[in-house]
Design an enzyme around this catalytic site. Structure first.
Site, PDB file in Angstrom:
ATOM      1  N   LYS A 162       0.824  -1.215   0.000  1.00  0.00           N
ATOM      2  CA  LYS A 162       0.000   0.000   0.000  1.00  0.00           C
ATOM      3  C   LYS A 162       0.864   1.274   0.000  1.00  0.00           C
ATOM      4  CE  LYS A 162      -3.901  -2.379   2.161  1.00  0.00           C
ATOM      5  NZ  LYS A 162      -4.906  -2.366   3.258  1.00  0.00           N
ATOM      6  N   HIS A 183      -2.080  -5.543   1.469  1.00  0.00           N
ATOM      7  CA  HIS A 183      -3.353  -6.241   1.269  1.00  0.00           C
ATOM      8  C   HIS A 183      -3.081  -7.694   0.915  1.00  0.00           C
ATOM      9  CE1 HIS A 183      -7.383  -7.088  -0.358  1.00  0.00           C
ATOM     10  NE2 HIS A 183      -6.734  -7.713  -1.331  1.00  0.00           N
ATOM     11  N   ASN A 186      -2.294   0.063   6.831  1.00  0.00           N
ATOM     12  CA  ASN A 186      -1.772  -1.212   7.314  1.00  0.00           C
ATOM     13  C   ASN A 186      -0.844  -1.942   6.344  1.00  0.00           C
ATOM     14  OD1 ASN A 186      -3.734  -2.032   5.581  1.00  0.00           O
ATOM     15  ND2 ASN A 186      -4.819  -3.363   7.019  1.00  0.00           N
ATOM     16  N   TYR A 222     -12.784  -1.592  -3.585  1.00  0.00           N
ATOM     17  CA  TYR A 222     -13.254  -1.689  -2.199  1.00  0.00           C
ATOM     18  C   TYR A 222     -14.775  -1.538  -2.103  1.00  0.00           C
ATOM     19  CZ  TYR A 222      -8.438  -1.642  -0.541  1.00  0.00           C
ATOM     20  OH  TYR A 222      -7.132  -1.981  -0.287  1.00  0.00           O
ATOM     21  N   GLU A 239      -9.667 -10.328  -7.799  1.00  0.00           N
ATOM     22  CA  GLU A 239      -8.704  -9.234  -7.601  1.00  0.00           C
ATOM     23  C   GLU A 239      -7.549  -9.330  -8.600  1.00  0.00           C
ATOM     24  OE1 GLU A 239      -7.789  -9.523  -3.417  1.00  0.00           O
ATOM     25  OE2 GLU A 239      -9.771  -8.772  -2.848  1.00  0.00           O
TER      26      GLU A 239
HETATM   27  P1  CMP Z   1      -7.537  -4.684   3.876  1.00  0.00           P
HETATM   28  O1  CMP Z   1      -8.050  -5.822   4.691  1.00  0.00           O
HETATM   29  O2  CMP Z   1      -6.368  -4.849   3.006  1.00  0.00           O
HETATM   30  O3  CMP Z   1      -8.750  -4.111   2.996  1.00  0.00           O
HETATM   31  C1  CMP Z   1      -9.782  -3.349   3.607  1.00  0.00           C
HETATM   32  C2  CMP Z   1      -9.144  -2.223   4.345  1.00  0.00           C
HETATM   33  O4  CMP Z   1     -10.019  -1.361   5.035  1.00  0.00           O
HETATM   34  C3  CMP Z   1      -8.264  -2.817   5.450  1.00  0.00           C
HETATM   35  O5  CMP Z   1      -7.187  -3.480   4.891  1.00  0.00           O
HETATM   36  C4  CMP Z   1      -7.943  -1.565   6.227  1.00  0.00           C
HETATM   37  O6  CMP Z   1      -6.922  -0.815   5.598  1.00  0.00           O
HETATM   38  C5  CMP Z   1      -9.266  -0.820   6.104  1.00  0.00           C
HETATM   39  N1  CMP Z   1     -10.012  -1.023   7.331  1.00  0.00           N
HETATM   40  C6  CMP Z   1     -10.598  -2.141   7.767  1.00  0.00           C
HETATM   41  N2  CMP Z   1     -11.205  -1.938   8.951  1.00  0.00           N
HETATM   42  C7  CMP Z   1     -10.994  -0.655   9.262  1.00  0.00           C
HETATM   43  C8  CMP Z   1     -11.377   0.164  10.351  1.00  0.00           C
HETATM   44  N3  CMP Z   1     -12.115  -0.331  11.362  1.00  0.00           N
HETATM   45  N4  CMP Z   1     -10.977   1.436  10.341  1.00  0.00           N
HETATM   46  C9  CMP Z   1     -10.254   1.919   9.312  1.00  0.00           C
HETATM   47  N5  CMP Z   1      -9.870   1.197   8.234  1.00  0.00           N
HETATM   48  C10 CMP Z   1     -10.224  -0.075   8.220  1.00  0.00           C
END
Ligand code: CMP
Length: 138
Positions: free
Chosen positions: A10, A116, A113, A50, A127
């Site tokens: 990311k 992905h 984070n 998303y 994807e």
């Molecule tokens: P990922 O699982 O890669 O894809 C969905 C993304 O949404 C996840 O990573 C996080 O970056 C974001 N995400 C999921 N839950 C939350 C949350 N509670 N608050 C903010 N961002 C979130």
């Protein structure tokens, strides 16, 4: 069980200079790169990717973050790839991620984070096809 998963390093991973270290960890964990590109998602593309989260309160922030800079998108191959890769990256929230996982090492927060990983074989296929044409996969 499929042997393919999809990943994105990311924008925070690119910005913080972590893509080399993360790719090294992925390769040393036995994943084979089948496709890879350095690219920047448009607002439209990120919103589509998303779409499943479109009703969530963090959706707008998620799209803004994922379009804030370039990413590295890749298709990875390994036996039981989806589950093995999710083990390697760790929990969505880095505070809950196990020691040695990519998110524990490189992610700052649940919203930024680092990486992905597809959550099912079905989504891995969707994807991979969303980001790559058949002529870009080796
Ligand atoms: P990922 O699982 O890669 O894809 C969905 C993304 O949404 C996840 O990573 C996080 O970056 C974001 N995400 C999921 N839950 C939350 C949350 N509670 N608050 C903010 N961002 C979130």
């Amino acid at each position: 069980m499929s042997n393919i998963t999809f990943t994105m390093l990311k924008p925070d991973s690119v910005r913080n200079g972590n893509i080399g270290a993360i790719l090294d960890k992925i390769i040393k964990s036995g994943f084979i790169i089948k496709a890879m590109k350095f690219t920047k998602m448009s607002n439209e593309k990120a919103s589509k990717f998303y779409a499943i989260h479109s009703e969530r309160p963090f959706f707008n922030d998620l799209v803004e973050y994922m379009t804030s800079g370039p990413i590295v998108a890749a298709i990875l191959e390994k036996d039981n790839a989806v589950n093995e890769f999710r083990d390697l990256i760790g929990s969505t929230n880095p505070e809950e991620a196990e020691e040695g996982t990519i998110r524990k090492m490189f992610a700052k927060s649940i919203s930024e984070n680092a990486i992905h990983g597809s959550d099912s074989d079905e989504n891995a296929k969707i994807e991979c096809e969303f980001h790559f044409g058949a002529d870009e996969i080796y």
